[in-house]
Design a protein around this motif. Structure first.
Motif, PDB file in Angstrom:
ATOM      1  N   ASP A 240       0.827  -1.204   0.000  1.00 32.98           N
ATOM      2  CA  ASP A 240       0.000   0.000   0.000  1.00 32.98           C
ATOM      3  C   ASP A 240       0.862   1.255   0.000  1.00 32.98           C
ATOM      4  O   ASP A 240       0.574   2.231  -0.703  1.00 32.98           O
ATOM      5  CB  ASP A 240      -0.929   0.010   1.215  1.00 32.98           C
ATOM      6  N   LYS A 241       1.938   1.234   0.786  1.00 32.14           N
ATOM      7  CA  LYS A 241       2.816   2.403   0.874  1.00 32.14           C
ATOM      8  C   LYS A 241       3.537   2.645  -0.446  1.00 32.14           C
ATOM      9  O   LYS A 241       3.743   3.795  -0.856  1.00 32.14           O
ATOM     10  CB  LYS A 241       3.839   2.228   2.003  1.00 32.14           C
ATOM     11  N   PHE A 242       3.909   1.560  -1.126  1.00 32.89           N
ATOM     12  CA  PHE A 242       4.565   1.706  -2.427  1.00 32.89           C
ATOM     13  C   PHE A 242       3.628   2.401  -3.406  1.00 32.89           C
ATOM     14  O   PHE A 242       4.029   3.316  -4.132  1.00 32.89           O
ATOM     15  CB  PHE A 242       4.965   0.335  -2.965  1.00 32.89           C
ATOM     16  N   ILE A 243       2.358   1.983  -3.405  1.00 31.45           N
ATOM     17  CA  ILE A 243       1.383   2.602  -4.300  1.00 31.45           C
ATOM     18  C   ILE A 243       1.190   4.071  -3.952  1.00 31.45           C
ATOM     19  O   ILE A 243       1.148   4.942  -4.830  1.00 31.45           O
ATOM     20  CB  ILE A 243       0.042   1.848  -4.222  1.00 31.45           C
ATOM     21  N   LYS A 244       1.068   4.363  -2.668  1.00 25.90           N
ATOM     22  CA  LYS A 244       0.842   5.745  -2.226  1.00 25.90           C
ATOM     23  C   LYS A 244       2.020   6.638  -2.571  1.00 25.90           C
ATOM     24  O   LYS A 244       1.848   7.774  -3.039  1.00 25.90           O
ATOM     25  CB  LYS A 244       0.584   5.772  -0.722  1.00 25.90           C
ATOM     26  N   ASP A 245       3.242   6.146  -2.346  1.00 24.41           N
ATOM     27  CA  ASP A 245       4.442   6.956  -2.572  1.00 24.41           C
ATOM     28  C   ASP A 245       4.858   6.994  -4.040  1.00 24.41           C
ATOM     29  O   ASP A 245       5.566   7.915  -4.457  1.00 24.41           O
ATOM     30  CB  ASP A 245       5.614   6.410  -1.741  1.00 24.41           C
ATOM     31  N   ASN A 246       4.434   5.982  -4.810  1.00 23.88           N
ATOM     32  CA  ASN A 246       4.892   5.865  -6.203  1.00 23.88           C
ATOM     33  C   ASN A 246       3.731   5.588  -7.156  1.00 23.88           C
ATOM     34  O   ASN A 246       3.731   4.577  -7.868  1.00 23.88           O
ATOM     35  CB  ASN A 246       5.924   4.724  -6.309  1.00 23.88           C
ATOM     36  N   PRO A 247       2.748   6.465  -7.221  1.00 27.17           N
ATOM     37  CA  PRO A 247       1.585   6.177  -8.082  1.00 27.17           C
ATOM     38  C   PRO A 247       1.932   6.078  -9.562  1.00 27.17           C
ATOM     39  O   PRO A 247       1.387   5.225 -10.272  1.00 27.17           O
ATOM     40  CB  PRO A 247       0.646   7.356  -7.806  1.00 27.17           C
ATOM     41  N   ASN A 248       2.828   6.932 -10.043  1.00 27.19           N
ATOM     42  CA  ASN A 248       3.189   6.885 -11.469  1.00 27.19           C
ATOM     43  C   ASN A 248       4.023   5.649 -11.785  1.00 27.19           C
ATOM     44  O   ASN A 248       3.834   5.009 -12.820  1.00 27.19           O
ATOM     45  CB  ASN A 248       3.955   8.148 -11.861  1.00 27.19           C
ATOM     46  N   THR A 249       4.936   5.312 -10.866  1.00 24.28           N
ATOM     47  CA  THR A 249       5.730   4.101 -11.045  1.00 24.28           C
ATOM     48  C   THR A 249       4.840   2.866 -10.996  1.00 24.28           C
ATOM     49  O   THR A 249       5.003   1.930 -11.790  1.00 24.28           O
ATOM     50  CB  THR A 249       6.814   4.015  -9.961  1.00 24.28           C
ATOM     51  N   SER A 250       3.882   2.853 -10.075  1.00 26.04           N
ATOM     52  CA  SER A 250       2.963   1.715  -9.961  1.00 26.04           C
ATOM     53  C   SER A 250       2.190   1.524 -11.256  1.00 26.04           C
ATOM     54  O   SER A 250       2.030   0.399 -11.743  1.00 26.04           O
ATOM     55  CB  SER A 250       1.987   1.935  -8.799  1.00 26.04           C
TER      56      SER A 250
END
Length: 352
Positions: A240-250
């Motif tokens: 969840d934190k990866f998505i929140k911090d990296n929306p464009n990368t996700s």
């Protein structure tokens, strides 16, 4: 005769030149803005992941097809276990991992902050998990498995859940099902363990299944498709934190993976196998590429691995029935998002 331009003609020419310059500048600016819109700045450009020996994951295929650029992959080793792979996502040692839906649901129920983002494997007529016994084995029914040992790749994942469903559908009580012993071992040793009598049943798929059948002396007891038909069995997850911090990368990562899945779904199998073999040869990991010759299909039921409620609900219901989840503790929408899938329902027909 010399022609002298009038001031008004010179002015008009100058204005036309200025208009052309402004138009060109406008086109250049529009191009830059278009690029900016089409390719937002990525927050993180290196993606850590685990591979599978002798296989090309969809993350790796997406990279080879050029769908991930400018993202770069960092391989940190191999795994043979979906639950281990997604646990590594939870601990932050990798950025993306994949597992059976049942394992994902159990982990989220235990408050793991992850989300399923794209279905990546499953079973169909060509790609499935079979449960095999020796040709002369007395085992013919589910009840014959009481007191017997069954080889699986890992506990708490796809193969265990399917076996337990098979036992339940054939009338075994929970107490009787507990008398069927699961033995975790690497898939490559399953056939040998069966033939040498270390286990009475082994699970086989892909090349391991096909080569074992070529050698003869074994027969299928049942397969996961006998119980569930064609189905997507698991997905990749992100924190969840990866998505929140990296929306464009996700979005870049999962759009690329979903496009790679769709590529294998629509490309002739021989072309897919050739590409897989080249990828394995070029990465130089000292691995056996033989399994690729037996690749037939993805098993993924939906285009590009778009996730649906039904494929998760079946495992939620199973976990509730087994007492591992409370009724209404989780619903499918708690577990996944199609937000980053290239083939998500809200995309236009042109994009599909």
């Amino acid at each position: 005769m010399r022609i002298v331009s009038s001031p008004s003609r010179r002015l008009a020419a100058g204005l036309r030149a200025k208009v052309r310059q402004l138009a060109l500048a406008g086109l250049a600016l529009a191009g830059l803005l278009g690029s900016a819109v089409a390719e937002p700045q990525l927050e993180k450009t290196e993606i850590r992941y685990q591979g599978w020996a002798g296989q090309v994951t969809f993350v790796e295929l997406a990279d080879d097809l050029g769908y991930l650029a400018p993202l770069k992959l960092k391989w940190i080793g191999n795994t043979i276990s979906g639950p281990q792979d997604i646990q590594t996502v939870v601990t932050g040692d990798v950025d993306i991992g994949g597992a059976f839906y049942g394992a994902i649901i159990k982990l989220i129920a235990a408050k793991a902050p992850i989300k399923a983002v794209v279905g990546y494997y499953g079973s169909d007529d060509n790609t499935y998990n079979g449960y095999y016994v020796k040709e002369d084995s007395p085992i013919r029914t589910a009840r014959d498995l009481i007191g017997k040992k069954v080889a699986v790749n890992t506990l708490g994942a796809h193969l265990e859940f399917v076996l337990r469903e098979y036992l339940a559908r054939n009338g075994l009580t929970p107490a009787e099902a507990k008398q069927v012993t699961l033995v975790a071992m690497p898939p490559v040793t399953g056939e040998q363990a069966l033939r040498q009598g270390q286990v009475e049943v082994t699970t086989l798929n892909g090349v391991l299944r096909d080569k074992a059948l070529e050698r003869g002396g074994i027969r299928r007891l049942f397969a996961d498709t006998d119980l569930f038909g064609n189905f997507t069995g698991g997905s990749y997850v992100l924190r969840d934190k990866f998505i929140k911090d990296n929306p464009n990368t996700s979005r870049k990562l999962i759009e690329g993976v979903s496009r790679a899945i769709a590529w294998t779904q629509t490309t002739p199998p021989e072309e897919v196998r050739a590409r897989f073999e080249r990828v394995i040869a070029e990465r130089k990991r000292n691995e056996d590429a033989t399994p690729i010759k037996y690749w037939k299909s993805t098993g993924v039921a939906s285009k590009g691995g778009v996730i649906g409620d039904a494929e998760l609900q079946v495992w939620i219901d199973w976990l509730v029935k087994d007492g591992l989840l409370k009724q209404d503790q989780l619903k499918p929408s708690d577990l996944y998002t199609n937000e980053f899938n290239y083939f998500r329902p809200d995309r236009t027909a042109e994009a599909k």
